[in-house]
Design a protein around this motif. Structure first.
Motif, PDB file in Angstrom:
ATOM      1  N   GLU A 192     -36.951 -38.498 -70.365  1.00 31.29           N
ATOM      2  CA  GLU A 192     -36.028 -39.023 -71.380  1.00 31.29           C
ATOM      3  C   GLU A 192     -36.143 -38.243 -72.687  1.00 31.29           C
ATOM      4  OE1 GLU A 192     -33.711 -40.749 -70.350  1.00 31.29           O
ATOM      5  OE2 GLU A 192     -34.565 -41.582 -68.511  1.00 31.29           O
ATOM      6  N   LEU A 193     -37.344 -37.793 -73.027  1.00 35.29           N
ATOM      7  CA  LEU A 193     -37.496 -36.908 -74.184  1.00 35.29           C
ATOM      8  C   LEU A 193     -36.708 -35.618 -73.955  1.00 35.29           C
ATOM      9  CD1 LEU A 193     -41.264 -37.253 -75.161  1.00 35.29           C
ATOM     10  CD2 LEU A 193     -39.261 -38.015 -76.484  1.00 35.29           C
ATOM     11  N   GLY A 194     -36.690 -35.154 -72.713  1.00 40.23           N
ATOM     12  CA  GLY A 194     -35.899 -33.978 -72.378  1.00 40.23           C
ATOM     13  C   GLY A 194     -34.424 -34.203 -72.685  1.00 40.23           C
ATOM     14  N   HIS A 195     -33.913 -35.363 -72.313  1.00 42.35           N
ATOM     15  CA  HIS A 195     -32.517 -35.678 -72.649  1.00 42.35           C
ATOM     16  C   HIS A 195     -32.327 -35.696 -74.166  1.00 42.35           C
ATOM     17  CE1 HIS A 195     -30.675 -36.383 -68.804  1.00 42.35           C
ATOM     18  NE2 HIS A 195     -31.553 -37.300 -68.462  1.00 42.35           N
ATOM     19  N   LEU A 196     -33.263 -36.288 -74.869  1.00 44.07           N
ATOM     20  CA  LEU A 196     -33.149 -36.382 -76.322  1.00 44.07           C
ATOM     21  C   LEU A 196     -33.082 -35.003 -76.966  1.00 44.07           C
ATOM     22  CD1 LEU A 196     -33.199 -38.254 -78.838  1.00 44.07           C
ATOM     23  CD2 LEU A 196     -35.674 -37.918 -78.864  1.00 44.07           C
ATOM     24  N   VAL A 197     -33.947 -34.109 -76.508  1.00 47.67           N
ATOM     25  CA  VAL A 197     -34.044 -32.781 -77.102  1.00 47.67           C
ATOM     26  C   VAL A 197     -32.915 -31.864 -76.638  1.00 47.67           C
ATOM     27  CG1 VAL A 197     -35.485 -30.696 -77.142  1.00 47.67           C
ATOM     28  CG2 VAL A 197     -36.543 -32.937 -77.445  1.00 47.67           C
ATOM     29  N   LEU A 198     -32.512 -31.983 -75.377  1.00 42.69           N
ATOM     30  CA  LEU A 198     -31.594 -31.019 -74.775  1.00 42.69           C
ATOM     31  C   LEU A 198     -30.132 -31.445 -74.735  1.00 42.69           C
ATOM     32  CD1 LEU A 198     -33.801 -30.120 -71.669  1.00 42.69           C
ATOM     33  CD2 LEU A 198     -33.458 -28.698 -73.713  1.00 42.69           C
ATOM     34  N   HIS A 199     -29.880 -32.747 -74.703  1.00 45.67           N
ATOM     35  CA  HIS A 199     -28.525 -33.223 -74.409  1.00 45.67           C
ATOM     36  C   HIS A 199     -28.026 -34.225 -75.443  1.00 45.67           C
ATOM     37  CE1 HIS A 199     -30.434 -32.504 -70.312  1.00 45.67           C
ATOM     38  NE2 HIS A 199     -29.698 -31.442 -70.583  1.00 45.67           N
ATOM     39  N   ARG A 200     -26.760 -34.218 -75.640  1.00 43.43           N
ATOM     40  CA  ARG A 200     -26.141 -35.155 -76.586  1.00 43.43           C
ATOM     41  C   ARG A 200     -26.058 -36.561 -76.010  1.00 43.43           C
ATOM     42  NH1 ARG A 200     -21.251 -32.908 -79.903  1.00 43.43           N
ATOM     43  NH2 ARG A 200     -21.370 -35.112 -80.327  1.00 43.43           N
ATOM     44  N   GLY A 201     -26.087 -36.703 -74.718  1.00 52.04           N
ATOM     45  CA  GLY A 201     -25.953 -38.018 -74.094  1.00 52.04           C
ATOM     46  C   GLY A 201     -24.544 -38.225 -73.601  1.00 52.04           C
ATOM     47  N   ARG A 202     -24.401 -39.192 -72.728  1.00 48.17           N
ATOM     48  CA  ARG A 202     -23.090 -39.520 -72.194  1.00 48.17           C
ATOM     49  C   ARG A 202     -22.580 -40.772 -72.884  1.00 48.17           C
ATOM     50  NH1 ARG A 202     -26.042 -38.366 -67.124  1.00 48.17           N
ATOM     51  NH2 ARG A 202     -25.396 -36.294 -66.524  1.00 48.17           N
ATOM     52  N   PRO A 203     -21.296 -40.808 -73.193  1.00 43.64           N
ATOM     53  CA  PRO A 203     -20.788 -42.008 -73.851  1.00 43.64           C
ATOM     54  C   PRO A 203     -20.776 -43.198 -72.900  1.00 43.64           C
ATOM     55  CG  PRO A 203     -19.014 -40.454 -73.417  1.00 43.64           C
ATOM     56  CD  PRO A 203     -20.296 -39.784 -73.007  1.00 43.64           C
ATOM     57  N   LEU A 204     -21.067 -44.346 -73.453  1.00 33.46           N
ATOM     58  CA  LEU A 204     -21.009 -45.599 -72.724  1.00 33.46           C
ATOM     59  C   LEU A 204     -20.125 -46.518 -73.545  1.00 33.46           C
ATOM     60  CD1 LEU A 204     -22.211 -47.364 -70.391  1.00 33.46           C
ATOM     61  CD2 LEU A 204     -23.959 -48.059 -72.024  1.00 33.46           C
ATOM     62  N   ILE A 205     -19.181 -47.152 -72.910  1.00 30.30           N
ATOM     63  CA  ILE A 205     -18.258 -47.985 -73.662  1.00 30.30           C
ATOM     64  C   ILE A 205     -18.911 -49.344 -73.912  1.00 30.30           C
ATOM     65  CG2 ILE A 205     -15.988 -49.090 -73.666  1.00 30.30           C
ATOM     66  CD1 ILE A 205     -15.091 -46.767 -71.805  1.00 30.30           C
ATOM     67  N   LEU A 206     -19.264 -49.547 -75.175  1.00 33.63           N
ATOM     68  CA  LEU A 206     -19.850 -50.802 -75.635  1.00 33.63           C
ATOM     69  C   LEU A 206     -19.150 -51.174 -76.928  1.00 33.63           C
ATOM     70  CD1 LEU A 206     -23.651 -49.976 -75.210  1.00 33.63           C
ATOM     71  CD2 LEU A 206     -22.297 -51.426 -73.735  1.00 33.63           C
ATOM     72  N   ASP A 207     -19.569 -52.264 -77.522  1.00 28.37           N
ATOM     73  CA  ASP A 207     -18.987 -52.652 -78.805  1.00 28.37           C
ATOM     74  C   ASP A 207     -19.522 -51.809 -79.945  1.00 28.37           C
ATOM     75  OD1 ASP A 207     -17.448 -54.585 -77.653  1.00 28.37           O
ATOM     76  OD2 ASP A 207     -18.918 -56.172 -77.946  1.00 28.37           O
ATOM     77  N   THR A 208     -20.523 -50.994 -79.674  1.00 23.67           N
ATOM     78  CA  THR A 208     -21.102 -50.141 -80.701  1.00 23.67           C
ATOM     79  C   THR A 208     -21.118 -48.712 -80.199  1.00 23.67           C
ATOM     80  OG1 THR A 208     -23.333 -50.405 -79.842  1.00 23.67           O
ATOM     81  CG2 THR A 208     -22.615 -52.003 -81.499  1.00 23.67           C
ATOM     82  N   GLY A 209     -21.398 -47.788 -81.059  1.00 23.93           N
ATOM     83  CA  GLY A 209     -21.449 -46.378 -80.673  1.00 23.93           C
ATOM     84  C   GLY A 209     -22.784 -45.990 -80.101  1.00 23.93           C
ATOM     85  N   THR A 210     -23.131 -46.513 -78.957  1.00 26.01           N
ATOM     86  CA  THR A 210     -24.425 -46.259 -78.335  1.00 26.01           C
ATOM     87  C   THR A 210     -24.263 -45.276 -77.190  1.00 26.01           C
ATOM     88  OG1 THR A 210     -25.148 -48.492 -78.863  1.00 26.01           O
ATOM     89  CG2 THR A 210     -26.373 -47.358 -77.150  1.00 26.01           C
ATOM     90  N   ARG A 211     -25.217 -44.351 -77.055  1.00 23.30           N
ATOM     91  CA  ARG A 211     -25.221 -43.426 -75.924  1.00 23.30           C
ATOM     92  C   ARG A 211     -26.444 -43.751 -75.070  1.00 23.30           C
ATOM     93  NH1 ARG A 211     -22.088 -38.953 -76.065  1.00 23.30           N
ATOM     94  NH2 ARG A 211     -20.829 -38.701 -77.928  1.00 23.30           N
TER      95      ARG A 211
END
Length: 175
Positions: free
Chosen positions: A75-94
């Motif tokens: 998961e640290l790898g995702h944090l450092v390497l990737h922007r994340g995938r959008p998830l449709i929620l009521d907030t701007g959370t990835r």
């Protein structure tokens, strides 16, 4: 050297980590990431949640400690390497999930996060130094010793040694 390897080394250097056993939860904390053990379905190892400056890594509390360590590093790898995938929620959370599909490493980002985790938990220079220092009579003995020293599973260490070219055939190691 791949970007995942470079970024893993950079993170270790940033925090002055020079010896195993690398603590991915400590590195996460130093990056301002909260690590939470929680109940998850059996096929989910963990997830990364990002909302603005808030970052949380959730880890399946039912998994073995070595798997939890790899999940945090992944998961640290995702944090450092990737922007994340959008998830449709009521907030701007990835959210990035590590589940049974992602662990098969068929997705580029998942493969990069796995590579980052391996390079973070068992850095090449540390592994090569340990191989020179350890007295072993069998490949299986080497893998077990290194796995214990680096806090990873024997299977993960087997793959790491194969990927580093230290062993040439996974069949060499009967674990």
């Amino acid at each position: 050297m791949a970007k995942a390897d470079v970024e893993a080394v950079r993170l270790l250097e940033r925090f002055g980590v020079t010896e195993p056993k690398i603590d991915p939860a400590d590195l996460a904390q130093k990056l301002g990431v909260i690590v939470v053990q929680q109940k998850m379905t059996a096929d989910v190892s963990g997830m990364l949640l990002r909302r603005g400056e808030e970052k949380v890594i959730g880890v399946n509390d039912a998994h073995a400690p070595v798997r939890q360590r790899f999940t945090v590093a992944h998961e640290l790898g995702h944090l450092v390497l990737h922007r994340g995938r959008p998830l449709i929620l009521d907030t701007g959370t990835r959210v990035n999930f590590r589940d049974s599909v992602s662990s098969m490493a068929t997705d580029r980002e998942e493969m990069e996060a796995n590579r980052f985790a391996a390079a973070l938990l068992a850095p090449e220079t540390m592994v090569r130094r340990a191989v020179r220092e350890i007295q072993f009579t069998t490949a299986e003995g080497l893998v077990k010793e290194l796995a214990q020293r680096f806090g990873v599973s024997a299977t993960a260490m087997n793959y790491r040694l194969l990927n580093l070219g230290i062993i040439s055939d996974p069949g060499d190691l009967a674990i």
